[in-house]
Design a protein around this motif. Sequence first.
Motif, short mmCIF file in Angstrom:
data_model
loop_
_atom_site.label_atom_id
_atom_site.label_comp_id
_atom_site.label_asym_id
_atom_site.label_seq_id
_atom_site.Cartn_x
_atom_site.Cartn_y
_atom_site.Cartn_z
N LEU A 1 54.92 -17.28 47.97
CA LEU A 1 55.55 -15.93 48.28
C LEU A 1 55.00 -15.21 47.17
O LEU A 1 54.92 -13.78 47.36
N VAL A 2 55.42 -15.50 45.97
CA VAL A 2 54.90 -14.58 44.76
C VAL A 2 53.44 -14.20 44.91
O VAL A 2 52.87 -12.90 44.65
N ARG A 3 52.47 -15.07 45.21
CA ARG A 3 51.02 -14.97 45.23
C ARG A 3 50.87 -13.94 46.55
O ARG A 3 49.91 -13.13 46.34
N THR B 1 49.20 -5.33 40.82
CA THR B 1 50.12 -6.27 40.89
C THR B 1 49.64 -7.63 40.44
O THR B 1 50.50 -8.36 39.95
N ASN B 2 48.54 -7.87 40.97
CA ASN B 2 47.89 -9.43 40.39
C ASN B 2 47.79 -9.43 39.15
O ASN B 2 48.05 -10.51 38.44
N ALA B 3 47.57 -8.45 38.38
CA ALA B 3 47.10 -8.41 37.32
C ALA B 3 48.65 -8.79 36.10
O ALA B 3 48.58 -9.34 35.41
N ARG B 4 49.76 -7.96 36.87
CA ARG B 4 51.05 -8.22 36.05
C ARG B 4 51.38 -9.61 36.32
O ARG B 4 52.03 -10.24 35.56
N VAL C 1 52.17 -17.14 37.81
CA VAL C 1 52.57 -17.31 39.18
C VAL C 1 54.00 -18.31 39.04
O VAL C 1 55.14 -17.80 39.41
N ASN C 2 54.10 -19.26 38.24
CA ASN C 2 55.02 -20.09 38.07
C ASN C 2 56.51 -19.57 37.52
O ASN C 2 57.49 -19.56 37.89
N ALA C 3 56.15 -18.56 36.51
CA ALA C 3 57.21 -17.99 35.71
C ALA C 3 57.72 -17.00 36.75
O ALA C 3 58.86 -16.82 36.59
N ILE C 4 56.75 -16.23 37.32
CA ILE C 4 57.56 -15.06 38.17
C ILE C 4 58.33 -15.77 39.33
O ILE C 4 59.23 -15.25 39.81
N GLU D 1 61.14 -6.30 39.30
CA GLU D 1 60.77 -5.02 39.72
C GLU D 1 59.81 -4.17 39.11
O GLU D 1 59.46 -3.26 39.91
N ALA D 2 59.68 -4.23 37.91
CA ALA D 2 58.71 -3.76 37.25
C ALA D 2 57.04 -4.07 37.92
O ALA D 2 56.17 -3.42 37.88
N ILE D 3 57.12 -5.43 38.52
CA ILE D 3 55.87 -5.82 38.99
C ILE D 3 55.76 -5.60 40.63
O ILE D 3 54.82 -4.92 40.97
N PHE D 4 56.87 -5.69 41.23
CA PHE D 4 56.75 -5.50 42.69
C PHE D 4 57.52 -4.25 43.22
O PHE D 4 57.37 -3.97 44.35
N GLY D 5 58.62 -3.73 42.28
CA GLY D 5 59.27 -2.56 43.08
C GLY D 5 60.57 -3.26 43.38
O GLY D 5 60.67 -4.30 43.84
N ASP D 6 61.59 -2.31 43.44
CA ASP D 6 63.00 -2.93 43.62
C ASP D 6 63.28 -3.45 45.03
O ASP D 6 63.91 -4.40 45.39
N GLN D 7 62.72 -2.48 46.00
CA GLN D 7 62.74 -2.95 47.69
C GLN D 7 62.08 -4.45 48.00
O GLN D 7 62.70 -5.26 48.49
N ALA D 8 60.90 -4.50 47.40
CA ALA D 8 60.18 -5.70 47.45
C ALA D 8 60.86 -7.05 46.74
O ALA D 8 60.93 -8.05 47.28
N VAL D 9 61.55 -6.80 45.65
CA VAL D 9 62.29 -7.91 44.98
C VAL D 9 63.50 -8.21 45.99
O VAL D 9 63.48 -9.53 45.79
#
Length: 568
Positions: free
Chosen positions: A448-450, A458-461, A467-470, A505-513
């Motif tokens: 899902l993260v990928r 976003t991919n750079a962040r 991926v595992n940490a996120i 949220e910094a990576i994906f945005g609050d709604q996506a999170v």
Amino acid sequence: MSADRDVEALVSAVEALRAEVDRAVLPLDVPGRAEAVAARRGLLDQLDDYVLPRLRSIEAPLLAVVGGSTGAGKSTLVNSVVGEAVSRPGVLRPTTTSPVLVHHPDDARWFADDRILPGLARVTGRDTGEDQPGTVRLAASSALPAGLALLDAPDIDSVVSANRELATQLLAAADLWVFVTTAARYADAVPWDLLRTAADRGTAVAIVLDRVPPEAVDEIRPHLAQMLRDQRLPTAPIFSVPEVALEDGRLPAWTFGRLRDWLQALAGDARARDIVVSQTLRGAVDSLSGRVGTLVTASRAQRDGEESLRASAVEAYELAQKHVADGMTDGTLLRGEVLARWQEFVGTGEFFRQVESTVARWRDRITAAIKGTPAPVDTLGEALHTGVAALVLDGLESAGSETVRSWRRLPGGPAVLAADPTLGATPLEAGAQVERLVRAWQGEVFDLVRTEGQGRRTNARVAAYGVNAIGLFLMLVAFAQTGGLIGAEVGIAGGTAVLAQRVLEAIFGDQAVRDMAAKARERLLVLTEELYARDRARYDTALSALVSPEDQARRLEAAAARLTQVAR
């Protein structure tokens, strides 16, 4: 419709009913089962021993079964009527499990095969004194007129239950009951229970009042006649046999002359014989539908019992599922080991105090902290894995234990558990199944993260953290409710949730999170529900092996209704 076609239609309807009764099963030990099992056995016996044979051979000789209590003088009476010792008399008869059927030699063909009493093997010749259970001994005698047979049955109150059951079965196979009682015992309860059954089924009955003191005849006979009227047997003839000394083991001819003459007249008068047969046959057929009602009620009780057992299992596993859902959102999964591994991941508790309040500064500090020191992702992942696995396995074990407890209390449940002892324990492979489930779920979270990090920026962040940490951050956010924590745990867990959520949220945005966390929780619940459903299937399978068909009651009712319609 012709008479022959009427009989053919009736036979067809009775055969269809018999097939449904035979097919009916009552495996669950619910209230009323024992009575219903006995009723089913009685129905099959009478259908096989009397109703169907009589319908198929309406011209067969009239069968009179001589029954009564222990010591009433049944065998002595039969021997006296026949004029020879065809049945061994005595209060304690070693041959009570081997009834004797006496017939005219010309009528042998009617009784030599299994037309009636198919469950009893035929033996012939004189009584050897050996007990032969499961047989009926045939004795030919010219003393009986053609068209009439006498069957000496076991005692209806025998101390041996098999004898009592056989006596009841034989009486149900009779065109006519010749019921023998004595002056001393004519009011006993056991005989009247059977006589009431005869009245309910319309069976033709004759009463032999044996061993009557001459001075008591005028008192006892009217009383017995009144009792017969009270029990709806007003037309049953009464034949009194006085108390006299036996002659060569038999009654003097004058003592039973009226009974002998009546039997001979019945055998010699085709119309009178037809009336008796028709009365008993009609009564037996008319009683079938009502007696099937007992099986219908019992079949519904079986279904109710099954539904209660299934419902209790469903409830137990639904509660376990709720336990997992609650454990995912009440902070349970952020206790102990997970908290410790998270602190190792981001540094000591000082880290939280140094984080600035603005989102941008917080993100920078987190990034710097993570980039500056290799993060122990594996230990945090294993801690989360262990916590989730323990939660899911605990629910699985609790659901099984609660199902077993409830089944032990519910009607029919103990028998199902006894039939499959493995139901009482969690399967050995359950732990491995849960391990695979959690690893599969974690893999889906990483996917899902990928998927969400497909954009270049976003991919750079995502790549900056890994991926595992996120994915682990997302799992923490998915479990980030603190209702179940106390004391210092609340602050630590709360900080864990806020910190992980701010990074995401910094990576994906609050709604996506929020959407990703909801998907992660939902997917874990779906996988857990599938696992619990597979485990609950063990109980469904065991129960399915011990239940009656769903449409059993309906089929019995339909067959009984058809018989009622045809028999009108």
